[in-house]
Design a protein around this motif. Sequence first.
Motif, PDB file in Angstrom:
ATOM      1  N   THR A 183       2.074  13.444  -3.477  1.00  0.00           N
ATOM      2  CA  THR A 183       1.635  12.858  -2.209  1.00  0.00           C
ATOM      3  C   THR A 183       2.626  11.848  -1.656  1.00  0.00           C
ATOM      4  N   VAL A 184       3.024  10.877  -2.484  1.00  0.00           N
ATOM      5  CA  VAL A 184       3.937   9.847  -1.998  1.00  0.00           C
ATOM      6  C   VAL A 184       5.334  10.413  -1.791  1.00  0.00           C
ATOM      7  N   GLY A 185       5.755  11.336  -2.652  1.00  0.00           N
ATOM      8  CA  GLY A 185       7.072  11.932  -2.495  1.00  0.00           C
ATOM      9  C   GLY A 185       7.209  12.661  -1.169  1.00  0.00           C
ATOM     10  N   ILE A 186       6.204  13.446  -0.795  1.00  0.00           N
ATOM     11  CA  ILE A 186       6.264  14.184   0.462  1.00  0.00           C
ATOM     12  C   ILE A 186       6.093  13.240   1.651  1.00  0.00           C
ATOM     13  N   ARG A 187       5.262  12.215   1.502  1.00  0.00           N
ATOM     14  CA  ARG A 187       5.141  11.223   2.581  1.00  0.00           C
ATOM     15  C   ARG A 187       6.472  10.505   2.806  1.00  0.00           C
ATOM     16  N   THR A 188       7.211  10.285   1.737  1.00  0.00           N
ATOM     17  CA  THR A 188       8.531   9.664   1.870  1.00  0.00           C
ATOM     18  C   THR A 188       9.470  10.560   2.664  1.00  0.00           C
ATOM     19  N   LEU A 189       9.465  11.859   2.375  1.00  0.00           N
ATOM     20  CA  LEU A 189      10.314  12.786   3.125  1.00  0.00           C
ATOM     21  C   LEU A 189       9.918  12.835   4.595  1.00  0.00           C
ATOM     22  N   ALA A 190       8.618  12.813   4.858  1.00  0.00           N
ATOM     23  CA  ALA A 190       8.170  12.801   6.248  1.00  0.00           C
ATOM     24  C   ALA A 190       8.633  11.537   6.964  1.00  0.00           C
ATOM     25  N   ALA A 191       8.643  10.415   6.237  1.00  0.00           N
ATOM     26  CA  ALA A 191       9.120   9.160   6.823  1.00  0.00           C
ATOM     27  C   ALA A 191      10.620   9.221   7.096  1.00  0.00           C
ATOM     28  N   VAL A 192      11.378   9.914   6.245  1.00  0.00           N
ATOM     29  CA  VAL A 192      12.802  10.125   6.510  1.00  0.00           C
ATOM     30  C   VAL A 192      12.977  10.904   7.811  1.00  0.00           C
ATOM     31  N   ALA A 193      12.161  11.930   7.987  1.00  0.00           N
ATOM     32  CA  ALA A 193      12.257  12.748   9.203  1.00  0.00           C
ATOM     33  C   ALA A 193      12.026  11.917  10.460  1.00  0.00           C
ATOM     34  N   ASP A 194      11.157  10.913  10.378  1.00  0.00           N
ATOM     35  CA  ASP A 194      10.807  10.100  11.541  1.00  0.00           C
ATOM     36  C   ASP A 194      11.727   8.894  11.740  1.00  0.00           C
ATOM     37  N   SER A 195      12.607   8.632  10.786  1.00  0.00           N
ATOM     38  CA  SER A 195      13.411   7.412  10.848  1.00  0.00           C
ATOM     39  C   SER A 195      14.608   7.560  11.787  1.00  0.00           C
ATOM     40  N   PRO A 196      14.890   6.531  12.584  1.00  0.00           N
ATOM     41  CA  PRO A 196      16.094   6.575  13.421  1.00  0.00           C
ATOM     42  C   PRO A 196      17.387   6.569  12.613  1.00  0.00           C
ATOM     43  N   LEU A 197      17.310   6.127  11.342  1.00  0.00           N
ATOM     44  CA  LEU A 197      18.501   6.131  10.490  1.00  0.00           C
ATOM     45  C   LEU A 197      18.920   7.538  10.085  1.00  0.00           C
ATOM     46  N   ARG A 198      18.013   8.491  10.210  1.00  0.00           N
ATOM     47  CA  ARG A 198      18.319   9.859   9.785  1.00  0.00           C
ATOM     48  C   ARG A 198      19.577  10.393  10.459  1.00  0.00           C
ATOM     49  N   GLY A 199      19.765  10.048  11.729  1.00  0.00           N
ATOM     50  CA  GLY A 199      20.902  10.554  12.470  1.00  0.00           C
ATOM     51  C   GLY A 199      22.234   9.960  12.054  1.00  0.00           C
ATOM     52  N   ALA A 200      22.207   8.865  11.298  1.00  0.00           N
ATOM     53  CA  ALA A 200      23.459   8.243  10.873  1.00  0.00           C
ATOM     54  C   ALA A 200      24.047   8.895   9.632  1.00  0.00           C
TER      55      ALA A 200
ATOM     56  N   ASP B 247       0.849  -1.185   0.000  1.00  0.00           N
ATOM     57  CA  ASP B 247       0.000   0.000   0.000  1.00  0.00           C
ATOM     58  C   ASP B 247       0.883   1.232   0.000  1.00  0.00           C
ATOM     59  N   ALA B 248       0.246   2.406  -0.160  1.00  0.00           N
ATOM     60  CA  ALA B 248       0.997   3.652  -0.298  1.00  0.00           C
ATOM     61  C   ALA B 248       1.775   4.005   0.961  1.00  0.00           C
ATOM     62  N   GLY B 249       1.198   3.728   2.132  1.00  0.00           N
ATOM     63  CA  GLY B 249       1.896   4.024   3.366  1.00  0.00           C
ATOM     64  C   GLY B 249       3.165   3.213   3.522  1.00  0.00           C
ATOM     65  N   THR B 250       3.066   1.933   3.223  1.00  0.00           N
ATOM     66  CA  THR B 250       4.245   1.071   3.295  1.00  0.00           C
ATOM     67  C   THR B 250       5.275   1.480   2.254  1.00  0.00           C
ATOM     68  N   LEU B 251       4.799   1.852   1.073  1.00  0.00           N
ATOM     69  CA  LEU B 251       5.694   2.314   0.013  1.00  0.00           C
ATOM     70  C   LEU B 251       6.518   3.510   0.478  1.00  0.00           C
ATOM     71  N   ALA B 252       5.874   4.498   1.085  1.00  0.00           N
ATOM     72  CA  ALA B 252       6.597   5.680   1.546  1.00  0.00           C
ATOM     73  C   ALA B 252       7.619   5.321   2.620  1.00  0.00           C
ATOM     74  N   GLN B 253       7.246   4.470   3.558  1.00  0.00           N
ATOM     75  CA  GLN B 253       8.177   4.048   4.601  1.00  0.00           C
ATOM     76  C   GLN B 253       9.371   3.299   4.007  1.00  0.00           C
TER      77      GLN B 253
END
Length: 262
Positions: free
Chosen positions: A50-67, A16-22
């Motif tokens: 929609t999916v492009g911005i959801r992907t960026l939001a998922a980057v913001a929430d990811s613990p990998l962002r700090g690496a 689904d789209a949510g999983t795709l963005a994550q």
Amino acid sequence: MSTPAPHDPLVVVHPDAGTLAQAAAARLLTRLLDVQSVRSPVHVVLTGGTVGIRTLAAVADSPLRGAVDWSAVHLWWGDERFLPDGDPDRNATQARAALLDTLVADSGLPPAHVHEMPAPGTVVDGATVTTPEESAAAYATELARYGDPLPRFDVLLLGMGPDGHVASLFPGHEALGAAGVAVGVHGSPKPPPERVSLTFDAVRRAREVWVVAAGAEKSAQAAAALARGPVAEVPAAGATGSERTLWLLDAAAAGATAPSRG
């Protein structure tokens, strides 16, 4: 199935789209870390939608962002609506709200590494931008500061519309055949009518091109693009990376398209 050659697209389907963005966010962060292990800086082209911005939001929430070493990342855009700076419909405005303001505030991303396409009224090198063509020319100049004629993008993200367009390159539109790096677009069939876009020549210089699409309304064009339909009719068919082309789809957009493994 064998691993696709670099010129053959790899298709990955998520439920689904949510999983795709994550998943796209996780893949992007992993790619940044992989690239930073061998070279620096890293150049990434962002997309809206929609999916492009959801992907960026998922980057913001990811613990990998700090690496990621964001001080060595440059962010660009594949296209932009020619609207005033800060307009809520600009891709850059939405990207800043979803991710970029956070990266600048607490992750070390230098503001100068966020390379927006100039909005109307922007002053560039002492001249005020008043047309999409002037914006495109200014963006080409900015790109040339990091490569000849532009940097080798490590990842170039693209959405795809139900008509098969990518960036602001629409079916049957004269911008499809534009030369150079960036082009002003008039008469876009999707509002607003004035836009700025990278050309296909610029897109194809990217090491990796990722097309991210969700929704059943995109399934026919996704299938046509993957079957290498005419670019004039299905622009997404022309979006290929020099080393890898990746299609990230949800199940609805994939339709009958069979995923590849590699």
